[in-house]
Write an enzyme that holds these catalytic residues in place. Structure first.
Site, short mmCIF file in Angstrom:
data_model
loop_
_atom_site.label_atom_id
_atom_site.label_comp_id
_atom_site.label_asym_id
_atom_site.label_seq_id
_atom_site.Cartn_x
_atom_site.Cartn_y
_atom_site.Cartn_z
N HIS A 28 -7.42 -4.82 10.23
CA HIS A 28 -7.15 -4.59 8.81
C HIS A 28 -5.86 -5.29 8.38
CE1 HIS A 28 -4.92 -0.53 9.68
NE2 HIS A 28 -4.01 -1.47 9.49
N ASP B 3 0.81 -1.22 0.00
CA ASP B 3 0.00 0.00 0.00
C ASP B 3 0.85 1.27 0.00
OD1 ASP B 3 0.88 -0.53 2.59
OD2 ASP B 3 -1.10 -0.99 3.36
N ASN C 125 -7.85 -2.94 14.35
CA ASN C 125 -9.23 -3.25 13.93
C ASN C 125 -9.27 -4.45 12.98
OD1 ASN C 125 -8.18 -2.25 11.57
ND2 ASN C 125 -9.59 -0.51 11.37
N GLU D 102 -9.94 -2.10 5.33
CA GLU D 102 -10.58 -1.81 6.61
C GLU D 102 -11.81 -2.72 6.81
OE1 GLU D 102 -8.96 -0.08 8.54
OE2 GLU D 102 -8.22 1.81 7.71
#
Ligand code: F6R
Length: 244
Positions: free
Chosen positions: A138, A67, A136, A143
């Site tokens: 990810h 990313d 979380n 996400e």
């Protein structure tokens, strides 16, 4: 998923580096999927040390990063381009033209995502994908709620992710709101996945990964659909998990 338990961050980093180095030796033109963030830094240090001491050769290796933030120049200290230079590329012999990172300043980010996706496919897919995990759940910047079928795409970063990453910036407002990330489909197509987790801040997400259901609400749970996924977690990351 195969779980390897490390005592601490250093041991996790050594174990991960050993797996990666062995795969590079077995396949000198391997395609490595790489991650940024705090987690893989120790592994990168081990790779650099091994390259210096033992001369492991990366001249035929291709790398594709997961990313990149949208809007940060390559020279920006917080770009993932710069991160990779400073933490790995400066120090080992991966050819410049074989290092691939999405271009976060492309005029048309959607076209860039498509170009990057084709590039990964042209390289024949990823042999070994290194991942960290967000608090979380990810993976990459996929996400919670991201469909498992999605390929490289543009994301709106979750507020919690921007807050977690604000530690690298002067202030929260400077953390970009968008990024380009490989999708979960790209990650699942990798031949081997290596997810690293260290420290108490990852204990919740590792518990959910090891004990929870497969659900798009928790992106890392997609790894349970993969037949060759290895998790290396340290004791602190495993402190809430039954399996120890
Ligand atoms: C980084 C990436 C992210 C991180 C995750 C964990 O390229 O894709 O998924 O792996 O946010 O970050 P750290 O390691 O900083 O806790």
């Amino acid at each position: 998923m195969n779980l390897l338990i490390a005592d601490n961050y250093d041991e996790m980093s050594r174990m991960a580096a050993e797996i990666l180095i062995n795969e590079v030796k077995a396949n000198p033109s391997i395609v490595l999927g790489l991650a940024t963030g705090s987690t893989p830094v120790g592994m990168y240090k081990q790779l650099i040390q091994d390259h210096r001491s033992n001369g492991t050769d990366y001249s035929q290796v291709q790398t594709v990063n997961l990313d990149e933030y949208i809007g940060l120049e390559k020279t920006d200290p917080n770009s993932y381009f710069r991160f990779m230079q400073e933490n790995l590329f400066k120090f080992i012999n991966i050819a410049e033209e074989k290092r691939h990172i999405p271009n976060g300043t492309a005029v048309d980010p959607h076209a860039e995502a498509e170009r990057y996706d084709h590039l990964v496919q042209q390289l024949g897919g990823i042999d070994l994908q290194v991942l960290g995990i967000g608090q979380n759940g990810h993976i990459g910047f996929n996400e919670p709620g991201t469909p498992f079928s999605i390929r490289t795409h543009i994301v709106n970063l979750a507020d919690s992710t921007r807050r977690a990453n604000a530690r690298f910036f002067d202030k929260f407002e400077q953390v970009p709101e968008h990024a380009i990330t490989m999708g979960i489909a790209n990650i699942l197509e990798s031949r081997h996945i290596l997810l690293l987790a260290s420290g108490a801040s990852k204990a919740d997400s590792i518990k959910r990964l090891m004990e929870g259901d497969i659900s798009e609400i928790f992106p890392a749970s997609a790894l349970k659909l993969h037949k060759n996924a290895t998790i290396i977690a340290d004791q602190q990351a495993l402190q809430l998990t039954q399996i120890k």
